[in-house]
Design a protein around this motif. Structure first.
Motif, PDB file in Angstrom:
ATOM      1  N   ILE A 275      -9.561  11.165 -13.509  1.00  0.00           N
ATOM      2  CA  ILE A 275      -8.225  11.732 -13.693  1.00  0.00           C
ATOM      3  C   ILE A 275      -8.290  13.250 -13.800  1.00  0.00           C
ATOM      4  CG2 ILE A 275      -6.274  11.923 -15.307  1.00  0.00           C
ATOM      5  CD1 ILE A 275      -6.663   8.908 -15.852  1.00  0.00           C
TER       6      ILE A 275
ATOM      7  N   LEU B 141      -6.382   2.682 -12.029  1.00  0.00           N
ATOM      8  CA  LEU B 141      -5.589   3.802 -12.526  1.00  0.00           C
ATOM      9  C   LEU B 141      -4.179   3.804 -11.943  1.00  0.00           C
ATOM     10  CD1 LEU B 141      -8.309   6.595 -12.609  1.00  0.00           C
ATOM     11  CD2 LEU B 141      -7.321   5.339 -14.552  1.00  0.00           C
TER      12      LEU B 141
ATOM     13  N   LYS C 189      -2.180   1.478 -13.999  1.00  0.00           N
ATOM     14  CA  LYS C 189      -1.779   2.091 -15.275  1.00  0.00           C
ATOM     15  C   LYS C 189      -0.787   3.244 -15.050  1.00  0.00           C
ATOM     16  CE  LYS C 189      -6.076   1.130 -17.765  1.00  0.00           C
ATOM     17  NZ  LYS C 189      -5.643   0.656 -19.075  1.00  0.00           N
TER      18      LYS C 189
ATOM     19  N   LEU D 196      -1.310   6.179 -13.609  1.00  0.00           N
ATOM     20  CA  LEU D 196      -1.890   7.477 -13.942  1.00  0.00           C
ATOM     21  C   LEU D 196      -2.197   8.300 -12.689  1.00  0.00           C
ATOM     22  CD1 LEU D 196      -4.224   6.279 -16.835  1.00  0.00           C
ATOM     23  CD2 LEU D 196      -2.006   7.441 -17.021  1.00  0.00           C
TER      24      LEU D 196
ATOM     25  N   GLN E 290       2.339  10.823 -16.107  1.00  0.00           N
ATOM     26  CA  GLN E 290       1.566  10.207 -17.207  1.00  0.00           C
ATOM     27  C   GLN E 290       0.106  10.635 -17.160  1.00  0.00           C
ATOM     28  OE1 GLN E 290       3.436   6.024 -16.511  1.00  0.00           O
ATOM     29  NE2 GLN E 290       2.245   5.908 -18.402  1.00  0.00           N
ATOM     30  N   GLY E 291      -0.441  10.729 -15.962  1.00  0.00           N
ATOM     31  CA  GLY E 291      -1.829  11.162 -15.815  1.00  0.00           C
ATOM     32  C   GLY E 291      -2.022  12.588 -16.298  1.00  0.00           C
TER      33      GLY E 291
ATOM     34  N   LEU F 152      -2.076  13.013 -20.025  1.00  0.00           N
ATOM     35  CA  LEU F 152      -3.289  12.501 -20.671  1.00  0.00           C
ATOM     36  C   LEU F 152      -4.427  13.526 -20.714  1.00  0.00           C
ATOM     37  CD1 LEU F 152      -4.176   9.851 -21.969  1.00  0.00           C
ATOM     38  CD2 LEU F 152      -4.893   9.059 -19.710  1.00  0.00           C
TER      39      LEU F 152
END
Length: 154
Positions: free
Chosen positions: A56, A88, A91, A93, A110-111, A114
């Motif tokens: 990520i 990923l 999720k 991300l 969202q990624g 994080l």
């Protein structure tokens, strides 16, 4: 004449395990298990494995990075990378976009959100191994491992 073997002559079949401690394969795997445990602990708060976290960070650092470039940077096979990206994406991300024959990977909101937690986990990991090894040894070992890996991969 005795048919018994002399352990001093044949250490590989005797009770002596010294050969393990002189074997790069064994010691590298032992190190890998130890650092993996530390990394898993450091990244536990993110809900991701260290490998996913570093993936990520690469995607956020270069939105639209190709899958090929990611697999090269992470030293993993394309099929392994595909599984990582699938996970990923599930999720939410990262996301893939196909451009001709090339697959590009982009971070989602969202990624991106994080990343501070992932950076903190990376920092926590480094602090943990520096606390055990000391700054100089940690830096030297990292450099030696990088150099050794490059040579052995040729």
């Amino acid at each position: 004449m005795s048919m018994e073997s002399n352990p001093a002559e044949d250490r590989s079949t005797g009770p002596d395990d010294a050969f393990l401690h002189n074997c790069m394969y064994f010691t590298a795997n032992r190190l890998s298990r130890a650092i993996t445990r530390m990394a898993d602990e450091a990244f536990a708060t993110t809900g991701l494995t260290p490998a996913y976290g570093y993936l990520i960070r690469l995607v956020v650092g270069k939105p639209g990075i190709t899958q090929k470039e990611l697999s090269e940077k992470l030293y993993i096979t394309p099929s392994t990378l595909t599984r990582f990206i699938d996970k990923l994406e599930g999720k939410r991300l990262v996301e893939r976009k196909v451009q001709g024959k090339t697959v590009l990977v982009y971070p989602t909101g969202q990624g991106i959100e994080l990343v501070p937690a992932l950076r903190q986990a990376s920092k926590k990991l480094k602090e943990a191994y520096v606390a055990v090894l000391g700054e100089d040894m940690a830096e030297k070992l990292t450099l030696d491992l990088e150099t050794t890996s490059e040579r052995l991969e040729r």
